[in-house]
Design a protein around this motif. Structure first.
Motif, PDB file in Angstrom:
ATOM      1  N   GLN A 182       0.222  -6.392 -12.401  1.00  9.21           N
ATOM      2  CA  GLN A 182       0.539  -7.496 -11.853  1.00  9.21           C
ATOM      3  C   GLN A 182       1.830  -8.362 -11.986  1.00  9.21           C
ATOM      4  O   GLN A 182       2.120  -8.350 -13.304  1.00  9.21           O
ATOM      5  N   ALA A 208      -5.375 -10.524  -3.593  1.00  8.99           N
ATOM      6  CA  ALA A 208      -6.394 -11.238  -4.176  1.00  8.99           C
ATOM      7  C   ALA A 208      -5.591 -12.742  -2.947  1.00  8.99           C
ATOM      8  O   ALA A 208      -4.956 -12.184  -2.562  1.00  8.99           O
ATOM      9  N   ASP A 211      -1.929 -14.377  -2.563  1.00  9.48           N
ATOM     10  CA  ASP A 211      -0.494 -12.795  -3.336  1.00  9.48           C
ATOM     11  C   ASP A 211       0.289 -12.577  -2.385  1.00  9.48           C
ATOM     12  O   ASP A 211       0.150 -12.933  -0.270  1.00  9.48           O
ATOM     13  N   LYS A 244       3.737  -9.810  -4.563  1.00  6.68           N
ATOM     14  CA  LYS A 244       2.711 -10.420  -5.848  1.00  6.68           C
ATOM     15  C   LYS A 244       1.555  -9.972  -5.587  1.00  6.68           C
ATOM     16  O   LYS A 244       1.098 -10.318  -5.035  1.00  6.68           O
ATOM     17  N   SER A 246      -2.381  -9.864  -7.947  1.00  6.76           N
ATOM     18  CA  SER A 246      -3.553 -10.587  -8.985  1.00  6.76           C
ATOM     19  C   SER A 246      -3.878  -9.965  -9.835  1.00  6.76           C
ATOM     20  O   SER A 246      -3.479  -9.603 -11.456  1.00  6.76           O
ATOM     21  N   GLU A 247      -3.524  -8.331  -9.246  1.00 10.98           N
ATOM     22  CA  GLU A 247      -4.242  -6.937  -9.970  1.00 10.98           C
ATOM     23  C   GLU A 247      -2.909  -6.094 -10.233  1.00 10.98           C
ATOM     24  O   GLU A 247      -2.683  -5.715  -8.842  1.00 10.98           O
ATOM     25  N   GLU A 364       1.757  -4.517 -17.417  1.00  8.37           N
ATOM     26  CA  GLU A 364       2.156  -5.589 -17.519  1.00  8.37           C
ATOM     27  C   GLU A 364       3.298  -6.314 -17.938  1.00  8.37           C
ATOM     28  O   GLU A 364       3.985  -6.699 -18.196  1.00  8.37           O
TER      29      GLU A 364
END
Length: 592
Positions: A182, A208, A211, A244, A246-247, A364
């Motif tokens: 993430q 998402a 991103d 980049k 989100s998950e 992460e």
């Protein structure tokens, strides 16, 4: 169990390892045993329990979360046999997200198939992969040789013509798995797929809104209805990229493996975002050897987490830093002072080791590997994936007036109290110095003030640093030959900890001082000690401690006066600790 028996010193630690027997198979149920620790004070018992069970995967799906769906009718093959047990199951995934589950059921003409509905919130652009549960053998197959593209309202296979799903434990050799965390990730791929569009390469992710995917010259943003939209539409193997997310997820790239010996990576003067083409790790010196003719002192190669700088100095020429090797799946930034003279570029060598395996997923919260063994380290952790930019600092330490010559010290970089970088010094044989290669991260391109602290494990002290630098993305502070000097400016705090393992005498603080200074020392065991102050001629000036002292950390204060309570003159003084066979002397300066 290993070790089966051992003797542990006071304050010591041991790791006890248990290996579960495989042949003959353990019966299902609960097995128990115990570990006993015996001392002169008594006995402690640790109960050990092992549960052997066959648990099917907890595949639970809520279809109401999804707007679109498609259907798959498939015949499942396990070890060259068609799955026919009604408790065998197939699960569909996009990335790590469960998107469908179905059991084996009767089909046409006594066949056994799965009727699988797959769900999504996108009309297309996702790759659906599968796992298979063999209930009879209590075995989960984590992949199949086949995968399919999601299309809303699509129908793949039919009862009279089902598509195959072949259970497998490993992916084929022409598949590269690139774990992504993430936040921000630097990546590249050595596999050329049938579809090298942004939507194709990233089809196994679950992005998402908002991103971002970036190359050195273009970018795209994700929209659920349109996919990756922007100026970056096609990816290649020779470039490095940033994404980049989100998950977290995995890029699973299937296709033709690139031959690094015949593939040119073009470079220019300045920064180059380059991919890595060999299918295994290679040390930096060897990986970039094709650039040797044009490399200049100060050239640099960075990964997302570490870097090395090139030193051009006769027999000592080479790459120095904490980036030891380049690895598949990573993206790199390469700075060349003479890049324009490289002609048409450089080529990587081939990897000559064993066949690569899929790398582990990176968590992460990344804690620098360089600091994992430093006992007592404060809670300095850096989530590098949270930041878009970075800069580099090559620094050497000056701790209370003395050159730092230890690879145990730890430097932390901070912006408004938030840890943005962490590193330990390494010894540079070319200069006989200890220098830390510190990568500092930020989401601002320029302008943040960066402060430093230093943790010295020997004294368990955390020191402030006088120097403050201004953050600038891609900037480089210090070089291998001329590191940035970080000078401590006093103790920030002392780290409380366990019983010290060794005797130690810390540098007094402050130093120079007027009129009071603090001297700290550690004792691993109780005993008789003396701590005395001497002038430069070796004459005793003051006894600060004399007698029995308990084990642990201690401190003494000297107020600059002799045994008669008279102030001593400005000058250099020595302080010495003695306890049994241990003795140590350090220097301090009194200024009036």
């Amino acid at each position: 169990v290993s070790p089966a028996a051992d003797t542990i010193a006071v304050g010591g630690k041991r790791i006890i390892s248990f290996t579960i027997q495989e042949e003959p198979d353990l019966d299902r149920g609960i097995h128990e045993g115990e570990v006993r620790a015996t001392s002169g004070q008594g006995q402690a018992v640790l109960d050990i329990y092992l549960t052997v069970s066959c648990r099917e995967p907890a595949w639970i799906l809520n279809p109401s979360r999804y707007e679109h769906s498609m259907t798959i009718v498939a015949e499942v093959s396990i070890d060259d046999n068609t799955a026919n047990d009604p408790d065998d199951r197939v699960a569909a995934f996009v990335g790590a997200q469960l998107r469908g589950v179905a059991n084996v059921e009767p089909g046409m003409s006594n066949s056994k198939v799965v009727f699988l509905t797959v769900y999504s919130n996108r009309t297309s652009g996702e790759t659906v992969r599968f796992q298979v549960w063999d209930d009879d053998q209590c075995q989960l197959y984590n992949s199949t040789f086949e995968h399919y593209a999601f299309v809303s309202n699509g129908m793949i296979g039919s009862p009279d013509d089902p598509v195959p799903l072949t259970a497998a434990d490993v992916l084929p050799d022409n598949v590269q798995v690139i774990p992504l965390s993430q936040g921000w990730n630097w990546f590249s791929t050595y596999v050329t797929g049938m579809d090298m569009s942004a939507d194709g390469v990233l089809s196994d992710l679950t992005p998402a809104v908002g991103d971002i995917l970036k190359s050195q010259t273009a970018f795209a943003q994700f929209d659920p209805g349109m996919g990756w939209v922007g100026s970056l539409q096609l990816l290649d193997n020779v470039s490095g990229y940033m994404v980049k997310l989100s998950e977290p997820g995995n890029i699973i790239q299937e296709g033709s493996v690139v031959d690094p010996l015949t593939t040119l990576v073009q470079v220019v003067d300045g920064w180059n975002w380059v991919g890595y083409l060999p299918d295994g790790p290679i040390e930096v010196d060897e990986a970039l050897q094709d650039l040797n003719a044009i490399l200049a002192g100060g050239d640099m190669v960075r990964s997302q987490y570490s870097f090395s700088q090139f030193v051009n100095s006769g027999n000592d020429a080479g790459w120095f830093g904490d980036l030891k090797s380049m690895e598949p799946g990573e993206g790199y930034k390469l700075y060349l002072g003479n890049g324009s003279e490289a002609g048409d570029g450089f080529r990587y060598p081939s990897y000559k080791g064993a066949s690569p395996t899929s790398p582990p997923v990176v968590s992460e919260q990344v804690i620098c590997r360089k600091t994992e063994t430093v006992e007592g380290l404060p809670d300095w952790t850096v989530s590098q994936n949270a930041y878009q930019y970075n800069m580099t600092v090559i620094a050497r330490l000056n701790i209370e007036g003395s050159e730092g010559r230890s690879d145990n010290d730890v430097i932390g970089a901070f912006v408004d109290g938030e840890c943005r970088g962490i590193a330990r010094p390494i010894h540079l044989s070319a200069t006989d110095q200890y220098a830390a290669f510190l990568m500092i991260h930020s989401n601002e391109a320029i302008g943040e003030s960066v402060n430093f602290q230093v943790f010295v494990p020997e004294s368990r002290m955390v020191y402030n640093v006088a120097e403050v630098i201004t953050y600038e993305a891609d900037a480089a502070a210090g070089t291998v030959r001329e590191p940035l000097v970080l000078r401590t400016s006093g103790v920030a705090f002392e780290v409380p900890g366990t019983m010290p393992n060794d005797y130690s005498l810390s540098q007094n603080y402050p130093n120079p001082f007027n009129p009071v200074t603090i001297i700290r020392y550690n004792l691993p065991a109780p005993g008789e000690i003396t701590l005395s102050v001497y002038n430069i001629l070796g004459q005793k000036v003051r006894t600060l401690v004399s007698g029995f002292v308990d084990s642990g950390p201690h401190e003494a204060i000297w107020n600059g006066r002799d045994e008669d309570g008279q102030p001593v003159s400005t000058g250099v003084y020595l302080y010495r600790i003695e306890s049994g066979e241990f003795n140590q002397t350090k220097k301090m300066i009194l200024i009036k």
